[in-house]
Design a protein around this motif. Structure first.
Motif, PDB file in Angstrom:
ATOM      1  N   ASN A   1      17.377  16.902  30.199  1.00 12.33           N
ATOM      2  CA  ASN A   1      18.262  17.100  29.040  1.00 12.33           C
ATOM      3  C   ASN A   1      18.937  15.814  28.585  1.00 12.33           C
TER       4      ASN A   1
ATOM      5  N   ARG B   1       7.596  30.087  36.938  1.00 10.95           N
ATOM      6  CA  ARG B   1       9.034  30.289  37.159  1.00 10.95           C
ATOM      7  C   ARG B   1       9.842  29.120  36.615  1.00 10.95           C
TER       8      ARG B   1
ATOM      9  N   GLN C   1      10.723  27.978  33.680  1.00  7.58           N
ATOM     10  CA  GLN C   1      11.770  28.199  32.682  1.00  7.58           C
ATOM     11  C   GLN C   1      12.981  28.856  33.324  1.00  7.58           C
ATOM     12  N   GLU C   2      12.694  29.808  34.182  1.00  7.11           N
ATOM     13  CA  GLU C   2      13.770  30.514  34.870  1.00  7.11           C
ATOM     14  C   GLU C   2      14.619  29.510  35.671  1.00  7.11           C
TER      15      GLU C   2
ATOM     16  N   ILE D   1      14.860  26.275  35.145  1.00  5.32           N
ATOM     17  CA  ILE D   1      15.619  25.412  34.240  1.00  5.32           C
ATOM     18  C   ILE D   1      16.879  26.146  33.781  1.00  5.32           C
ATOM     19  N   ASP D   2      16.705  27.410  33.405  1.00  3.67           N
ATOM     20  CA  ASP D   2      17.875  28.170  32.942  1.00  3.67           C
ATOM     21  C   ASP D   2      18.938  28.248  34.026  1.00  3.67           C
ATOM     22  N   THR D   3      18.482  28.381  35.275  1.00  2.59           N
ATOM     23  CA  THR D   3      19.452  28.527  36.368  1.00  2.59           C
ATOM     24  C   THR D   3      20.211  27.234  36.603  1.00  2.59           C
TER      25      THR D   3
ATOM     26  N   MET E   1      20.268  24.180  34.690  1.00  2.45           N
ATOM     27  CA  MET E   1      20.687  23.209  33.691  1.00  2.45           C
ATOM     28  C   MET E   1      22.127  23.378  33.205  1.00  2.45           C
ATOM     29  N   ASP E   2      22.689  24.563  33.396  1.00  2.00           N
ATOM     30  CA  ASP E   2      24.085  24.730  32.980  1.00  2.00           C
ATOM     31  C   ASP E   2      25.060  24.224  34.037  1.00  2.00           C
TER      32      ASP E   2
ATOM     33  N   ARG F   1      23.877  20.968  40.518  1.00  2.00           N
ATOM     34  CA  ARG F   1      22.444  21.072  40.259  1.00  2.00           C
ATOM     35  C   ARG F   1      21.641  20.569  41.467  1.00  2.00           C
TER      36      ARG F   1
END
Lengths: 501, 203
Positions: A146, A263, A265-266, A268-270, A272-273, A279
């Motif tokens: 990101n 998996r 994308q899942e 990344i979603d978990t 990246m926030d 992280r």
């Protein structure tokens, strides 16, 4: 093993049977087939085998497209569909090109007139493009952290990753080498004066495509645009004192994401926030969990459909042990030579606490994969596999004989892998003695032998990576046992010793 | 497809998603090279897009789609044989068919330990049988029949063959495949005596 046939030398014995199975026969033909089926055993047998062959096709592994496939297909189509290649279009393009040249020649005087004014701007644009080329090259890499959204966060995350040596397990060093060579080519690109001559058309297409992607990045709402952020990130990472290790961490991270497959994308979603530190911790946790799950599952895996002849079990065990021992030695040596004294004592303490050799091996395997990143040994090259097969008894060879060489090699490797990971009864006895306390041992006596073994294996698995045995397992039994002991009011202190046999 | 014809970008994306797995399945088993199969699949989607205006509404879309796929694959196979570019290394996840210890343990344990091992092994046997026993046209017809559930008529349209030719192509294909898999049938479903040697292991 599989007979080779050409299109012509095989005539189906009963050609109508396939059409019958496919429901493609006319009704009169179908009736004939059914009549014959009722009376002809061989005919029936042929039908059954054809059906069985048909069903076997279901064993072909399914193919699932990666998300990136969809995306890249759509992008490729968007890109290429706009550049038609038919002769008609080529002609139109050619005419268009001539028109453009003429149009360019017409105002040539005007061009020279404004030459001095324009040159400066043009040079600036070209320079910018040239400077941006390494960013196009690394676009996906940079965006994986990101960087286009948060330069500082991405840098902090990479610095943490580079500092923490024990994050990734699933990482193959060879990927870095490949990525490095890619990086080299991009460096050459920048330094090259004649860009077009130095790269292939394909590479040029790719570069232009990335350039478009880069140019289509969102402009910042008031703040810096994503493109500006990427330029800033590129400058920071290349000028960083630990630039090389940050790049390595970046590639490892991207490779790790790729390895997550569907998996990804899942994941990344978990993550990246989260903040950069969280992280890193989350990745580490995911990696440990994956490794532990995989390891502890591997020893409960079932026997492959073909197992070696009992005569060869000792041989397979010996090969597995030799390989495992040499790997463990390499890991130990590397750990001792390359770790801080604190880490060495931490690992030593873990190894000392290992109740069985299996635990010892599991700990080293884990350490080997993370801190040291020593790749596990290749079981064998093709040559060695052939040697192993040659040394097997005729009975085992016979079992393998109907498989292709490739599959034979895989089966033999599975045998060795299973010999290595499988928990043997001797491991369980050792664990019973050294891995459980008196109370736990005592409690196991209250259940029958099969249940005892089941509980022991569960506890064994749990303790492989220093995890405590969960409450619901032995504790429940211990409580029951204590209760009954109390009721008897005269519990014996150490009865478990006698149970060892 | 009608929306794709009307140049709706989202419709094309949806079409790609719907057909990509089916197409890749056919291509990979036909071409035996994952990367090349993906390239060809992309080529198919590109051609589908370029010829979207030639699609006649009412015609069965999958037949039209796989006709394009068949053309792309045939061209590629023709070029390949011309260049003698034979893939000697079909195992997708290892360079020489030999895996690392850990990969193997990973595979051996997998998500579904015992079943995965059996079906993988079986999948390999079937794949090898298809590769060795069938020519490209037989493979294509077989894959369309098995995985696309196409009728003989549809296969004939897709592959530009007569109905009779499809009939005999499939009949020969399935018969060859049966012969190729005979050793498997004869060894049976792996006799009981083959199992369990590991259980008896004692050190």
């Amino acid at each position: 093993m599989i007979k080779k046939m050409s299109d012509n030398d095989t005539n189906a014995k009963f050609p109508e049977l396939v059409a019958y199975l496919d429901g493609e026969l006319a009704s009169d033909e179908r009736s004939k087939v059914e009549e014959r089926l009722a009376s002809d055993k061989e005919y029936r047998g042929e039908l059954a085998e054809l059906q069985r062959t048909w069903d076997l096709l279901d064993a072909l592994p399914p193919v699932v497209a990666a998300e990136s496939f969809t995306q890249s297909t759509i992008e490729m189509v968007a890109l290429k569909a706009s550049s038609p290649t038919s002769p008609k279009w080529a002609k139109i393009r050619w005419l268009r090109f001539i028109a453009v040249v003429l149009l360019m020649l017409a105002p040539i005087g005007a061009f020279y007139f404004g030459y001095w004014n324009k040159q400066k701007d043009l040079n600036a644009d070209n320079r910018q493009t040239l400077n941006d080329i390494p960013i196009y090259e690394n676009l996906e890499l940079y965006r994986s952290v990101n960087a286009e959204l948060d330069v500082e966060g991405a840098m902090e995350f990479l610095e943490l990753l580079a500092e923490t040596e024990t994050v990734f397990f699933d990482f193959d060093e060879s990927d870095v080498v490949e990525a490095d060579s890619e990086q080299d080519s991009s460096v050459q690109l920048v330094s090259s004066v004649d860009l077009k001559a130095s790269i292939s058309d394909e590479k040029m297409q790719d570069l232009l495509y990335r350039q478009r992607q880069f140019e289509n990045l969102e402009s910042g709402n008031g703040g810096p645009s994503q493109a500006e952020n990427l330029r800033k990130f590129h400058e920071q990472i290349t000028n960083h004192p630990n630039s090389v290790s940050l790049f390595t961490s970046l590639r490892k991270f991207r490779e790790w994401l790729r390895n997550k497959g569907y998996r990804g994308q899942e994941v990344i979603d978990t993550i990246m926030d989260l903040s950069p530190a969280e992280r890193v911790a989350e990745i580490k946790r995911m990696e440990e969990k994956d490794f532990e799950d995989r390891y502890s599952r591997s020893f409960s895996s079932d026997i492959p459909a073909i197992s070696p002849s009992p005569k060869d079990v000792a041989l397979i065990n010996r090969i597995a042990n030799e390989r495992s021992n040499s790997y463990m030695m390499r890991v130990l040596e590397h750990l001792m030579n390359n770790s801080t004294p604190e880490r060495i004592s931490e690992i030593e303490a873990k190894l000392d606490a290992a109740p069985t050799e299996h635990h010892y091996r599991a700990i080293l395997m884990m350490e080997g994969r993370r801190g040291v990143r020593i790749s596990p040994p290749k079981i064998s090259n093709e040559e060695n596999i052939k040697k192993i097969i040659a040394g097997l008894s005729d009975e085992s060879k016979e079992k393998l004989s109907w498989l292709s060489e490739e599959v034979q090699a895989e089966v033999v490797q599975m045998w060795i892998g299973i010999a290595l990971f499988r928990v043997k009864d001797s491991d369980l006895f050792e664990f019973y003695d050294n891995g459980l306390n008196g109370k736990q041992r005592n409690s196991l006596k209250s259940v029958d032998a099969p249940r005892r073994k089941e509980l022991l294996i569960k506890a064994f698995r749990q303790t492989l990576f220093q995890r405590p045995i969960p409450e619901e397992d032995l504790t429940e039994l211990i409580n029951k046992r204590s209760k009954s002991d109390n009721e008897q009011n005269e519990g014996s202190a150490e009865p478990e010793k006698s149970d060892k046999a | 497809m009608l929306q794709v014809q009307a140049d709706h970008a989202e419709a094309f994306e949806e079409l790609t998603r719907r057909y990509q797995n089916r197409l890749l399945h056919v291509m990979e088993h036909l071409i035996r090279n994952k990367d090349q199969a993906q390239d060809l699949a992309q080529e198919v989607f590109l051609r589908v897009y370029r010829s979207r205006k030639t699609y006649v509404p009412g015609a069965k879309f999958s037949t039209w789609f796989f006709t394009i796929a068949n053309n792309v694959a045939s061209n590629a196979l023709r070029n390949r044989s011309r260049r003698k570019e034979i893939n000697l290394n079909p195992t997708p996840n290892s360079e020489n068919g030999v895996q690392s210890l850990e990969t193997m343990a990973k595979d051996a344990s997998g998500l579904m330990p015992s079943r995965q091992m059996d079906s993988r092994e079986l999948g390999e046997v079937v794949r090898a049988a298809i590769d060795t026993a069938l020519n490209e046209r037989q493979k294509m017809a077989l894959l369309l029949s098995k995985f696309e559930n196409m009728s003989y008529q549809e296969i004939a349209e897709t592959m530009d063959l007569s109905l009779q030719a499809v009939k005999s192509l499939l009949s020969r294909a399935r018969s060859s495949l049966k012969t190729a898999l005979e050793p498997y049938f004869q060894s049976g479903h792996l006799p009981e005596s083959y199992r369990g040697s590991f259980d008896k292991e004692n050190e």
